[in-house]
Design a protein around this motif. Structure first.
Motif, PDB file in Angstrom:
ATOM      1  N   ASP A   1       0.514  81.999   0.377  1.00 29.16           N
ATOM      2  CA  ASP A   1       1.855  81.524   0.711  1.00 29.16           C
ATOM      3  C   ASP A   1       2.736  81.471  -0.535  1.00 29.16           C
ATOM      4  OD1 ASP A   1       0.887  81.241   3.247  1.00 29.16           O
ATOM      5  OD2 ASP A   1       0.933  79.061   3.264  1.00 29.16           O
ATOM      6  N   ARG A   2       4.022  81.740  -0.325  1.00 28.62           N
ATOM      7  CA  ARG A   2       4.998  81.673  -1.411  1.00 28.62           C
ATOM      8  C   ARG A   2       6.218  80.908  -0.927  1.00 28.62           C
ATOM      9  NH1 ARG A   2       1.102  82.984  -3.469  1.00 28.62           N
ATOM     10  NH2 ARG A   2       0.708  84.544  -5.049  1.00 28.62           N
ATOM     11  N   TYR A   3       6.920  80.319  -1.884  1.00 32.67           N
ATOM     12  CA  TYR A   3       8.086  79.506  -1.603  1.00 32.67           C
ATOM     13  C   TYR A   3       9.269  80.014  -2.421  1.00 32.67           C
ATOM     14  CZ  TYR A   3       4.422  76.639   0.271  1.00 32.67           C
ATOM     15  OH  TYR A   3       3.344  76.215   1.000  1.00 32.67           O
ATOM     16  N   VAL A   4      10.426  80.118  -1.770  1.00 36.12           N
ATOM     17  CA  VAL A   4      11.667  80.479  -2.453  1.00 36.12           C
ATOM     18  C   VAL A   4      12.424  79.168  -2.623  1.00 36.12           C
ATOM     19  CG1 VAL A   4      13.827  81.760  -2.280  1.00 36.12           C
ATOM     20  CG2 VAL A   4      11.700  82.791  -1.455  1.00 36.12           C
TER      21      VAL A   4
ATOM     22  N   LYS B   1       7.635  80.830  -5.988  1.00 30.48           N
ATOM     23  CA  LYS B   1       6.504  80.050  -6.487  1.00 30.48           C
ATOM     24  C   LYS B   1       5.351  80.097  -5.502  1.00 30.48           C
ATOM     25  CE  LYS B   1       8.659  76.526  -9.308  1.00 30.48           C
ATOM     26  NZ  LYS B   1       8.719  75.069  -9.535  1.00 30.48           N
ATOM     27  N   GLY B   2       4.156  80.014  -6.025  1.00 29.73           N
ATOM     28  CA  GLY B   2       2.968  79.881  -5.201  1.00 29.73           C
ATOM     29  C   GLY B   2       2.746  78.408  -4.882  1.00 29.73           C
ATOM     30  N   ALA B   3       1.919  78.125  -3.904  1.00 25.93           N
ATOM     31  CA  ALA B   3       1.627  76.748  -3.506  1.00 25.93           C
ATOM     32  C   ALA B   3       1.046  75.977  -4.683  1.00 25.93           C
ATOM     33  CB  ALA B   3       0.654  76.738  -2.334  1.00 25.93           C
ATOM     34  N   GLY B   4       1.643  74.853  -5.006  1.00 32.94           N
ATOM     35  CA  GLY B   4       1.147  73.994  -6.076  1.00 32.94           C
ATOM     36  C   GLY B   4       1.464  74.474  -7.479  1.00 32.94           C
ATOM     37  N   ALA B   5       2.162  75.588  -7.612  1.00 33.54           N
ATOM     38  CA  ALA B   5       2.463  76.134  -8.935  1.00 33.54           C
ATOM     39  C   ALA B   5       3.617  75.378  -9.584  1.00 33.54           C
ATOM     40  CB  ALA B   5       2.822  77.610  -8.824  1.00 33.54           C
ATOM     41  N   GLU B   6       3.499  75.147 -10.881  1.00 33.59           N
ATOM     42  CA  GLU B   6       4.593  74.527 -11.625  1.00 33.59           C
ATOM     43  C   GLU B   6       5.586  75.595 -12.085  1.00 33.59           C
ATOM     44  OE1 GLU B   6       3.615  71.768 -14.673  1.00 33.59           O
ATOM     45  OE2 GLU B   6       1.865  71.041 -13.584  1.00 33.59           O
TER      46      GLU B   6
ATOM     47  N   GLU C   1       2.508  83.176   4.498  1.00 34.82           N
ATOM     48  CA  GLU C   1       3.799  82.650   4.919  1.00 34.82           C
ATOM     49  C   GLU C   1       4.752  82.543   3.739  1.00 34.82           C
ATOM     50  OE1 GLU C   1       5.577  78.830   7.361  1.00 34.82           O
ATOM     51  OE2 GLU C   1       3.442  79.244   7.371  1.00 34.82           O
ATOM     52  N   VAL C   2       6.041  82.805   4.006  1.00 33.17           N
ATOM     53  CA  VAL C   2       7.102  82.624   3.019  1.00 33.17           C
ATOM     54  C   VAL C   2       8.038  81.551   3.567  1.00 33.17           C
ATOM     55  CG1 VAL C   2       9.071  83.695   1.854  1.00 33.17           C
ATOM     56  CG2 VAL C   2       6.971  85.001   2.198  1.00 33.17           C
ATOM     57  N   ARG C   3       8.223  80.476   2.798  1.00 36.25           N
ATOM     58  CA  ARG C   3       9.153  79.406   3.184  1.00 36.25           C
ATOM     59  C   ARG C   3      10.352  79.463   2.256  1.00 36.25           C
ATOM     60  NH1 ARG C   3       6.995  73.732   4.403  1.00 36.25           N
ATOM     61  NH2 ARG C   3       8.944  73.755   5.516  1.00 36.25           N
ATOM     62  N   ILE C   4      11.545  79.289   2.829  1.00 40.99           N
ATOM     63  CA  ILE C   4      12.780  79.448   2.077  1.00 40.99           C
ATOM     64  C   ILE C   4      13.555  78.138   2.087  1.00 40.99           C
ATOM     65  CG2 ILE C   4      14.934  80.739   1.899  1.00 40.99           C
ATOM     66  CD1 ILE C   4      12.927  82.720   3.801  1.00 40.99           C
ATOM     67  N   GLN C   5      13.894  77.685   0.894  1.00 39.41           N
ATOM     68  CA  GLN C   5      14.649  76.458   0.723  1.00 39.41           C
ATOM     69  C   GLN C   5      16.144  76.773   0.790  1.00 39.41           C
ATOM     70  OE1 GLN C   5      14.710  74.694  -3.277  1.00 39.41           O
ATOM     71  NE2 GLN C   5      13.950  72.815  -2.334  1.00 39.41           N
TER      72      GLN C   5
ATOM     73  N   ASN D   1      20.873  73.070   0.140  1.00 39.36           N
ATOM     74  CA  ASN D   1      20.845  71.607   0.205  1.00 39.36           C
ATOM     75  C   ASN D   1      19.472  71.027  -0.142  1.00 39.36           C
ATOM     76  OD1 ASN D   1      19.345  72.263   2.446  1.00 39.36           O
ATOM     77  ND2 ASN D   1      20.669  71.247   3.924  1.00 39.36           N
ATOM     78  N   GLY D   2      18.496  71.883  -0.450  1.00 39.14           N
ATOM     79  CA  GLY D   2      17.164  71.424  -0.826  1.00 39.14           C
ATOM     80  C   GLY D   2      16.192  71.292   0.331  1.00 39.14           C
ATOM     81  N   ARG D   3      16.677  71.433   1.562  1.00 40.70           N
ATOM     82  CA  ARG D   3      15.790  71.362   2.735  1.00 40.70           C
ATOM     83  C   ARG D   3      15.288  72.751   3.097  1.00 40.70           C
ATOM     84  NH1 ARG D   3      17.920  66.881   6.875  1.00 40.70           N
ATOM     85  NH2 ARG D   3      18.577  65.359   5.328  1.00 40.70           N
ATOM     86  N   TRP D   4      14.106  72.781   3.722  1.00 42.83           N
ATOM     87  CA  TRP D   4      13.554  74.068   4.162  1.00 42.83           C
ATOM     88  C   TRP D   4      14.416  74.607   5.290  1.00 42.83           C
ATOM     89  CZ3 TRP D   4      10.789  75.882   0.569  1.00 42.83           C
ATOM     90  CH2 TRP D   4       9.969  75.058  -0.188  1.00 42.83           C
ATOM     91  N   ARG D   5      14.919  75.829   5.139  1.00 41.53           N
ATOM     92  CA  ARG D   5      15.814  76.394   6.146  1.00 41.53           C
ATOM     93  C   ARG D   5      15.173  77.486   6.975  1.00 41.53           C
ATOM     94  NH1 ARG D   5      17.547  81.397   5.474  1.00 41.53           N
ATOM     95  NH2 ARG D   5      17.672  82.305   3.408  1.00 41.53           N
ATOM     96  N   ASP D   6      14.071  78.077   6.473  1.00 37.90           N
ATOM     97  CA  ASP D   6      13.468  79.193   7.195  1.00 37.90           C
ATOM     98  C   ASP D   6      12.026  79.369   6.759  1.00 37.90           C
ATOM     99  OD1 ASP D   6      13.330  81.322   8.939  1.00 37.90           O
ATOM    100  OD2 ASP D   6      14.499  82.691   7.710  1.00 37.90           O
ATOM    101  N   SER D   7      11.265  80.033   7.619  1.00 35.66           N
ATOM    102  CA  SER D   7       9.870  80.331   7.336  1.00 35.66           C
ATOM    103  C   SER D   7       9.544  81.657   8.013  1.00 35.66           C
ATOM    104  CB  SER D   7       8.994  79.217   7.892  1.00 35.66           C
ATOM    105  OG  SER D   7       7.643  79.511   7.695  1.00 35.66           O
ATOM    106  N   ASP D   8       8.826  82.513   7.319  1.00 37.08           N
ATOM    107  CA  ASP D   8       8.437  83.817   7.855  1.00 37.08           C
ATOM    108  C   ASP D   8       6.957  84.046   7.639  1.00 37.08           C
ATOM    109  OD1 ASP D   8      10.294  85.396   9.139  1.00 37.08           O
ATOM    110  OD2 ASP D   8      11.069  86.296   7.307  1.00 37.08           O
ATOM    111  N   THR D   9       6.274  84.514   8.660  1.00 36.02           N
ATOM    112  CA  THR D   9       4.884  84.930   8.509  1.00 36.02           C
ATOM    113  C   THR D   9       4.885  86.423   8.203  1.00 36.02           C
ATOM    114  OG1 THR D   9       4.154  83.243  10.058  1.00 36.02           O
ATOM    115  CG2 THR D   9       2.641  85.071   9.641  1.00 36.02           C
TER     116      THR D   9
END
Length: 80
Positions: free
Chosen positions: A5-8, A18-23, A50-54, A57-65
């Motif tokens: 999983d990755r996070y934008v 970023k990867g999960a838990g990555a600083e 999964e890719v989650r997109i912030q 406003n700092g809230r999660w707005r979207d998620s894609d598998t």
């Protein structure tokens, strides 16, 4: 949550992937759309996840598998 999983997320220089838990970010992009494409490519190459997109406003707005072999940039139909 998969190890792939990755996070934008927002970053002082734009948008980070970023990867999960990555600083630290694996990549930083000026545009959110570019970060999203990069995250989807990383997840696809890693075997899916999964890719989650912030949002701004700092809230999660979207998620894609993303599945392996998924094209994150499919060709678009041109309208004339």
């Amino acid at each position: 949550m998969s190890k792939n999983d990755r996070y934008v997320v927002k970053h002082p220089k734009g948008w980070a992937v970023k990867g999960a838990g990555a600083e630290r970010a694996s990549s930083v992009h000026q545009r959110q759309a570019d970060a999203e494409r990069a995250a989807k490519q990383v997840v696809e190459n890693a075997g899916g996840g999964e890719v989650r997109i912030q949002g701004r406003n700092g809230r999660w707005r979207d998620s894609d598998t993303v599945a392996p072999g998924h094209d994150p940039n499919p060709p678009r139909d041109k309208k004339h």
